[in-house]
Design an enzyme around this catalytic site. Structure first.
Site, PDB file in Angstrom:
ATOM      1  CB  THR A 196      -1.069   0.107   1.092  1.00  0.00           C
ATOM      2  OG1 THR A 196      -1.612  -1.076   1.056  1.00  0.00           O
ATOM      3  CG2 THR A 196      -1.767   1.083   1.432  1.00  0.00           C
ATOM      4  NE  ARG A 224      -8.820  -7.115   2.302  1.00  0.00           N
ATOM      5  CZ  ARG A 224      -7.568  -6.283   2.668  1.00  0.00           C
ATOM      6  NH1 ARG A 224      -7.371  -5.631   1.370  1.00  0.00           N
ATOM      7  NH2 ARG A 224      -6.984  -6.449   3.544  1.00  0.00           N
ATOM      8  N   GLY A 226     -10.193  -3.206   2.510  1.00  0.00           N
ATOM      9  CA  GLY A 226      -9.151  -3.333   3.461  1.00  0.00           C
ATOM     10  C   GLY A 226      -9.092  -2.105   4.503  1.00  0.00           C
ATOM     11  CB  THR A 246       1.521   0.070   4.894  1.00  0.00           C
ATOM     12  OG1 THR A 246       1.439  -0.943   3.672  1.00  0.00           O
ATOM     13  CG2 THR A 246       2.919   0.592   5.623  1.00  0.00           C
ATOM     14  N   GLY A 247       0.137  -2.516   5.667  1.00  0.00           N
ATOM     15  CA  GLY A 247       0.302  -3.958   6.619  1.00  0.00           C
ATOM     16  C   GLY A 247      -0.818  -4.747   6.219  1.00  0.00           C
ATOM     17  CD  GLU A 248      -2.612  -9.670   9.545  1.00  0.00           C
ATOM     18  OE1 GLU A 248      -3.625 -10.306  10.134  1.00  0.00           O
ATOM     19  OE2 GLU A 248      -1.440  -9.798  10.149  1.00  0.00           O
ATOM     20  N   GLY A 249      -4.201  -5.551   6.690  1.00  0.00           N
ATOM     21  CA  GLY A 249      -5.286  -4.533   6.653  1.00  0.00           C
ATOM     22  C   GLY A 249      -6.156  -5.129   7.966  1.00  0.00           C
TER      23      GLY A 249
END
Length: 326
Positions: A196, A224, A226, A246-249
């Protein structure tokens, strides 16, 4: 008058074996975007204008996962999303499910400025884009050959994969090797390397703003959504700070990470870097993520709990840094 500050990111969770030429390409893009923002800030542009300008540039380059070069859904399509927030008055705009808009962040800005709403998605967002006359592109503009190949790998692995630069075996990403698969919402995924993009700015008037844009996850389910377009999760700005995540939504959504940075500054009295560190440590549970932030005092901060984060930051007093690793 405070000094301005800017930070930009291109995703958290990086393959330690990422080829040097790829690292250099990423750092060159981050440097170009920083310099674009710095030039605008020196010309007295507002924070909200600068975050839009910088994220547009990131969306136009296919190196990261937003706009052109977006990750593909299970159907091989793009569903782009973005949000933007002006800390002055906490105005915001967000979009999801875009398939044709060249610069999602600018449509999010138009939702904020030209509609009575804060968030438009899918066909409603596309119709609004037509009404606003924003630049739209055919599907093949957004889809890169690399991402088509990555989607094929993802389908063969029956998994969500994130980026063509991450090998499917022998990797260690976000500190987790193949023997210890990463899970998202309790389900195993093969590779974790989201990319992202985002930007946060405080201008010389002390006004903070933030913007975030993404193509989501490779092989994600159609529909989906995020953290990136969710105000308070992936993006937040107020009087005291601007934050982009940013990262694991899914973990960022559960932890309302961007808002949490502001909240611990407001209610616990923490400084900017201490707030970022606290949220990364205490609010992500087992999730992996990165955060960039600026404060109304002209400070800049970042933090991440995985192997690396593509990021750059600069302040009016001449400090500038572009990096990937710790």
């Amino acid at each position: 008058m405070v000094g301005w500050a800017i930070a930009v990111h291109g995703g958290a969770g990086v393959d330690p074996n990422l080829p040097t030429d790829r690292q250099e390409q990423a750092k060159l893009l981050l440097t170009r975007c920083l310099n674009l923002g710095i030039s605008a800030l020196r010309s007295s542009a507002s924070a909200i204008d600068v975050v839009e300008l910088v994220v547009r540039e990131l969306e136009t380059d296919p190196i990261f996962n937003s706009g052109r070069g977006s990750a593909l859904t299970e159907n091989g399509t793009v569903e782009m999303e973005a949000s933007i927030m002006d800390g002055s008055g906490r105005k915001c705009g967000a979009v999801s499910g875009l398939t044709s808009v060249k610069n999602p962040v600018s449509l999010a800005r138009l939702v904020m400025d030209k509609s009575p709403h804060s968030y438009l998605a899918f066909s409603g967002a596309e119709n609004f884009a037509k009404q606003m006359g924003v630049e739209r592109m055919e599907n093949d503009y957004f889809i890169t050959e690399d991402n088509v190949g990555m989607l094929k790998q993802a389908k063969e692995a029956n998994s969500i994969l994130f980026d063509y630069r991450i090998p499917t075996s022998g990797y260690e990403s976000c500190g987790v090797g193949v023997e210890s698969p990463i899970t998202m919402n309790g389900l195993p995924i093969s590779v974790y390397a989201p990319e992202t993009v985002g930007c946060v700015v405080v201008d010389s008037q002390g006004r903070c703003a933030a913007a975030t844009s993404t193509g989501g996850l490779m092989n994600k389910k159609v529909g989906r959504i995020g953290d990136s377009p969710l105000i308070g999760a992936g993006t937040y700005a107020c009087d005291v700070c601007g934050v982009s995540c940013t990262g694991e939504g899914e973990a960022i959504i559960r932890g309302t990470v961007a808002r949490e940075v502001a909240a611990v500054m407001e209610y616990k009295g923490l400084g900017l870097q201490a707030a970022v560190d606290f949220v990364i440590k205490e609010r992500l549970d087992d999730g992996k993520a990165g955060v960039i932030a600026v404060s109304e005092k002209g400070e800049v901060a970042y933090g991440f709990n995985c192997v690396g984060m593509f990021r750059g930051c600069a302040t009016e007093d001449g400090f500038m840094e572009v990096g990937i690793w710790e």
